[in-house]
Design an enzyme around this catalytic site. Structure first.
Site, short mmCIF file in Angstrom:
data_model
loop_
_atom_site.label_atom_id
_atom_site.label_comp_id
_atom_site.label_asym_id
_atom_site.label_seq_id
_atom_site.Cartn_x
_atom_site.Cartn_y
_atom_site.Cartn_z
N ILE A 68 13.23 82.37 -9.94
CA ILE A 68 11.97 81.68 -9.72
C ILE A 68 11.33 82.13 -8.41
CG2 ILE A 68 12.64 79.69 -11.10
CD1 ILE A 68 13.41 78.23 -8.62
N CYS A 69 10.02 82.00 -8.38
CA CYS A 69 9.24 82.43 -7.22
C CYS A 69 8.94 81.24 -6.34
CB CYS A 69 7.94 83.09 -7.69
SG CYS A 69 6.87 83.64 -6.35
N LEU A 70 9.53 81.24 -5.15
CA LEU A 70 9.30 80.20 -4.16
C LEU A 70 9.12 80.86 -2.79
CD1 LEU A 70 12.06 77.63 -5.19
CD2 LEU A 70 9.62 77.48 -5.71
N HIS A 91 9.40 86.10 -1.67
CA HIS A 91 8.55 86.04 -0.48
C HIS A 91 9.42 86.21 0.78
CE1 HIS A 91 4.87 84.88 -2.57
NE2 HIS A 91 5.63 84.11 -3.33
N LEU A 95 5.63 82.81 -10.83
CA LEU A 95 6.65 83.41 -11.69
C LEU A 95 7.81 82.46 -11.89
CD1 LEU A 95 7.55 86.04 -13.14
CD2 LEU A 95 8.72 86.68 -11.02
#
Length: 303
Positions: free
Chosen positions: A91-93, A99, A128
């Site tokens: 997952i995008c965090l 990041h 995402l």
């Protein structure tokens, strides 16, 4: 565990320090430990944040720490269906490897889990690995997540997942359950009976005779709104309810003061008021019947 790794390695030294801290200072909101055969691979479980549709849920996942940890961020993957993040997808965090520019070496696995809990009720904004399920569906998944941990990986990994699940479940407060709800037809019959009783009570009030010298004033007919039926959300999670307030009806101005004798109130006034009240009650009941049917369909789909 420590015998398998070079204790002079900064990443190994840092990870072992975090393992010790996690075990000596556990949290009621999460638990995470590395695999016995690989301290760069962690299993975790978090509790859904309170006062959200995730409350009561237990969500499992895995964390992969890079060889350059803590100078590079970890990656996260959820294993429990939750309606906010895809399962078995990185997952995008802002705290994940998607990041790296936001990552701080002072952050830890504990810091990341606290942030992950805070991210759950936020707007996904198309990130995402994000999902945007309805709240009712997320509540149903939250209840289901407590039943058993996900099945994933080797027997040794599964054993750790089961142990973490038991720990987090033991710290989680029980989820309040609603009593079985009546069917929409039963709700409608109950409300019709109550409406008829209220209407009969309204018509049974005797007319008051007014003396010739007494000012008539304004008569205000108050209509009391029927309270909506208790509709449980999927999985039995209790939905907060507001106590309906009374709505003032139409202000009715009587005829001018009679010139002679004692005058009884105009019976037509009560007839018109009774008809208007009956129509309002019927419209309200139809709306609530339709709303109850829609909630029932959402519950069946969420199950």
């Amino acid at each position: 565990m420590a015998d398998k790794y070079n204790l002079k390695n900064p990443a190994v030294k840092r990870i072992l320090q975090e393992v010790k801290e996690m075990q000596s200072n556990p949290s009621d909101d999460f638990m995470s430990l590395p695999l016995e055969e690989n301290i760069f691979e962690w299993q975790f479980a978090i509790r859904g944040p309170a006062d959200t549709e995730f409350e009561g849920g237990i969500y499992h996942g895995r964390i992969q720490l890079p060889a350059e940890y803590p100078f590079k961020p970890p990656s996260f993957m959820l294993l429990t269906p939750n309606g906010r993040f895809e399962t078995q997808t990185k997952i995008c965090l802002s705290i994940s490897n998607h990041h790296p520019e936001h990552w701080q070496p002072s952050w830890s696995v504990r810091t990341a889990l606290v942030a992950l809990i805070a991210f759950m009720p936020t707007n996904p904004n198309g990130a995402l690995g994000s999902l945007d399920y309805k709240k009712e569906e997320r509540r149903a998944l939250a209840i289901k997540s407590r039943e058993a941990p996900p099945k994933f990986g080797t027997p040794d990994r599964q054993k750790l997942i089961d142990e973490i699940h038991e720990y987090v479940l033991s710290k989680a407060p029980p989820v309040p359950q609603l009593s079985p709800a009546q069917s929409p037809e039963e709700n409608l019959r109950t409300e019709v009976a109550e409406a008829e009783t209220n209407l009969q009570n309204h018509e049974a009030v005797p007319a008051r005779e007014e003396l010739p010298d007494e000012p008539v004033g304004d008569r205000i007919l108050e209509e009391q709104e029927m309270p909506p039926p208790a509709n449980p959300s999927p999985g039995g999670v209790e939905v907060s309810r507001e106590i309906p307030s009374q709505n003032s009806g139409t202000r009715v101005h009587p005829n001018p003061k009679p010139e002679t004798g004692v005058q009884k109130p105009d019976d037509r006034l009560f007839t018109v008021a009774a008809i208007g009240l009956t129509i309002a009650i019927v419209v309200l009941l139809l709306k609530k019947f339709i709303r109850s049917t829609e909630h029932g369909a959402v519950f069946m789909n969420g199950s």
